[in-house]
Design a protein around this motif. Structure first.
Motif, PDB file in Angstrom:
ATOM      1  N   PHE A 186      51.934  -5.499 -43.627  1.00 34.93           N
ATOM      2  CA  PHE A 186      52.371  -6.130 -44.510  1.00 34.93           C
ATOM      3  C   PHE A 186      51.303  -7.776 -44.967  1.00 34.93           C
ATOM      4  O   PHE A 186      52.056  -8.357 -44.973  1.00 34.93           O
ATOM      5  N   ALA A 187      50.878  -7.593 -44.329  1.00 36.95           N
ATOM      6  CA  ALA A 187      50.419  -8.872 -43.855  1.00 36.95           C
ATOM      7  C   ALA A 187      49.312  -9.569 -45.051  1.00 36.95           C
ATOM      8  O   ALA A 187      49.853 -10.678 -45.409  1.00 36.95           O
ATOM      9  N   CYS A 217      60.212  -7.028 -36.313  1.00 42.81           N
ATOM     10  CA  CYS A 217      59.717  -8.461 -37.208  1.00 42.81           C
ATOM     11  C   CYS A 217      60.936  -8.545 -38.485  1.00 42.81           C
ATOM     12  O   CYS A 217      60.592  -7.103 -38.575  1.00 42.81           O
ATOM     13  N   CYS A 249      49.641  -5.603 -39.118  1.00 43.20           N
ATOM     14  CA  CYS A 249      50.218  -4.948 -39.762  1.00 43.20           C
ATOM     15  C   CYS A 249      50.147  -4.753 -41.224  1.00 43.20           C
ATOM     16  O   CYS A 249      49.460  -5.369 -42.396  1.00 43.20           O
ATOM     17  N   PHE A 272      60.156  -5.840 -45.977  1.00 41.15           N
ATOM     18  CA  PHE A 272      59.294  -4.811 -47.332  1.00 41.15           C
ATOM     19  C   PHE A 272      60.040  -3.917 -47.712  1.00 41.15           C
ATOM     20  O   PHE A 272      59.897  -3.271 -48.231  1.00 41.15           O
ATOM     21  N   LYS A 293      58.544 -16.355 -41.676  1.00 41.39           N
ATOM     22  CA  LYS A 293      57.804 -15.162 -41.429  1.00 41.39           C
ATOM     23  C   LYS A 293      57.255 -15.305 -39.764  1.00 41.39           C
ATOM     24  O   LYS A 293      57.972 -16.865 -39.040  1.00 41.39           O
ATOM     25  N   LYS A 294      57.556 -14.310 -38.799  1.00 43.45           N
ATOM     26  CA  LYS A 294      58.128 -14.683 -37.707  1.00 43.45           C
ATOM     27  C   LYS A 294      55.908 -14.188 -37.248  1.00 43.45           C
ATOM     28  O   LYS A 294      55.806 -13.165 -36.706  1.00 43.45           O
ATOM     29  N   LEU A 309      51.759  -8.502 -33.941  1.00 42.42           N
ATOM     30  CA  LEU A 309      52.536  -7.551 -34.820  1.00 42.42           C
ATOM     31  C   LEU A 309      50.903  -8.024 -36.534  1.00 42.42           C
ATOM     32  O   LEU A 309      51.028  -7.113 -36.669  1.00 42.42           O
ATOM     33  N   CYS A 310      50.492  -9.180 -36.418  1.00 40.21           N
ATOM     34  CA  CYS A 310      50.932  -9.476 -38.085  1.00 40.21           C
ATOM     35  C   CYS A 310      49.167  -9.084 -38.080  1.00 40.21           C
ATOM     36  O   CYS A 310      48.930  -8.647 -39.107  1.00 40.21           O
ATOM     37  N   CYS A 370      52.874 -11.116 -46.771  1.00 36.35           N
ATOM     38  CA  CYS A 370      53.646 -11.780 -45.723  1.00 36.35           C
ATOM     39  C   CYS A 370      52.904 -12.851 -46.245  1.00 36.35           C
ATOM     40  O   CYS A 370      53.650 -14.350 -45.831  1.00 36.35           O
ATOM     41  N   ARG A 413      61.094  -9.631 -40.796  1.00 30.26           N
ATOM     42  CA  ARG A 413      60.888  -9.632 -42.555  1.00 30.26           C
ATOM     43  C   ARG A 413      60.236  -7.989 -42.473  1.00 30.26           C
ATOM     44  O   ARG A 413      60.034  -8.059 -44.440  1.00 30.26           O
ATOM     45  N   ARG A 414      59.689  -7.485 -42.108  1.00 30.50           N
ATOM     46  CA  ARG A 414      59.125  -5.889 -41.812  1.00 30.50           C
ATOM     47  C   ARG A 414      60.500  -4.790 -42.761  1.00 30.50           C
ATOM     48  O   ARG A 414      60.551  -4.173 -42.872  1.00 30.50           O
TER      49      ARG A 414
HETATM   50  S1  SF4 Z   1      52.661  -9.760 -41.108  1.00 26.25           S
HETATM   51 FE1  SF4 Z   1      53.827  -8.350 -40.399  1.00 26.25          FE
HETATM   52  S2  SF4 Z   1      54.744  -8.616 -38.278  1.00 26.25           S
HETATM   53 FE2  SF4 Z   1      53.601 -10.490 -39.127  1.00 26.25          FE
HETATM   54  S3  SF4 Z   1      55.489 -12.000 -40.383  1.00 26.25           S
HETATM   55 FE3  SF4 Z   1      54.917 -10.566 -41.998  1.00 26.25          FE
HETATM   56  S4  SF4 Z   1      56.097  -8.853 -41.498  1.00 26.25           S
HETATM   57 FE4  SF4 Z   1      56.149  -9.497 -39.546  1.00 26.25          FE
END
Ligand code: SF4
Length: 272
Positions: free
Chosen positions: A257-258, A21, A255, A27, A246-247, A251-252, A261, A23-24
């Motif tokens: 970082f949810a 991901c 995660c 973060f 955001k993908k 995994l979200c 995110c 975005r990870r």
């Molecule tokens: S919640 Fe985590 S896995 Fe999902 S988009 Fe955000 S950083 Fe990526």
């Protein structure tokens, strides 16, 4: 600053994180910690990786029939179970003996398959080539390239057919053939780093799937090198401040970082 005087900002694990991901990467590069929960399954993988590091010693000393190989692996797993808290005191500080025993039992249930696959490899490749492919010249040594702005630590460097090549021990699942895309990316990244240090072409790498006792040779192609460079440039951009879209994916749901995110990019920009 000239490119070659930089100390590398990116690691191979950043590239792997990017493909899980993007975005990870954002973060973690801003100081958030990706918390990997400690559980029996993670401990099992750690034990299997330690076990794989003992293959050279075992293949060297035992008479290599199914019984003796199984016995040696079993004894090595016992040692790994005892050593693990000493090797990873930080990760295991909250881990109870019960969880470690559960993990060791799960790892022990894999020994029959590992034994069979190692015996098959011995038959197919021969003892000396197999030993060359698994015996480290160096273990977990840092490879670094200012030119690529990249660093990383392969599990091992081995000398195979006269060439020093990276070898990666992966404790998870194994594809039916070849290696997972993420392992191909790791192999290509370590190959580029090793070439940078040795000044010689490194045409292939090994991936050891520790839970199965399987060794896979990966030919590193131009397309794999191109992928490393492409992802490196994207990671560089993220580390410089770009927040990727955001993908949303499976995994979200677990995660760490949810919460940040889902706050959305406008809110995020207030924090960073
Ligand atoms: S919640 Fe985590 S896995 Fe999902 S988009 Fe955000 S950083 Fe990526």
């Amino acid at each position: 600053m000239p490119a070659d005087s930089r100390s590398p900002e990116m690691s191979v694990s950043d590239l792997i994180l990017y493909i899980s991901c993007p975005r990870r990467v954002y973060f973690t590069s801003r100081g958030f910690e990706l918390i990997a929960e400690m559980n029996a399954s993670r401990l099992e993988r750690m034990l299997l990786k330690e076990l794989a590091l003992t293959y050279p010693e075992i293949l060297n000393k035992c008479s290599l029939n199914a019984d003796s190989l199984y016995h040696e692996l079993d004894a090595a797993l016992d040692r790994a179970q005892k050593d693990l808290p000493l090797l990873f005191p930080g990760e295991l500080k909250e881990t109870g003996q019960e969880m470690l025993e559960e993990a060791a039992a799960a790892a022990r249930a894999r020994l029959q398959e590992i034994t069979s696959n190692l015996l098959l490899a011995l038959e197919e490749y021969g003892r000396e080539p197999l030993l060359a492919a698994v015996t480290p010249v160096k273990t977990e040594s840092l490879l670094s390239s200012a030119r690529l702005n990249l660093k990383g630590v392969p599990s091992k460097l081995v000398c195979f057919e006269g060439t020093l090549v990276p070898s990666i021990i992966r404790p998870g699942n194994c594809p039916t053939q070849g290696v997972w895309a993420s392992d191909r990316l790791r192999a290509a990244a370590f190959t580029l780093l090793l070439e940078n240090e040795s000044g010689k072409e490194v045409p292939f790498a090994f991936v050891e799937y520790a839970a199965f006792g399987l060794l896979r040779r990966v030919t590193v192609r131009s397309a794999d090198r191109r992928e490393v460079l492409k992802i490196s440039r994207r990671v560089e951009k993220i580390k410089a401040g770009f927040m990727p879209e955001k993908k949303e994916g499976k995994l979200c749901s677990h995660c760490s970082f949810a919460e940040h995110c889902s706050s959305g990019s406008s809110l995020m920009s207030k924090f960073f």
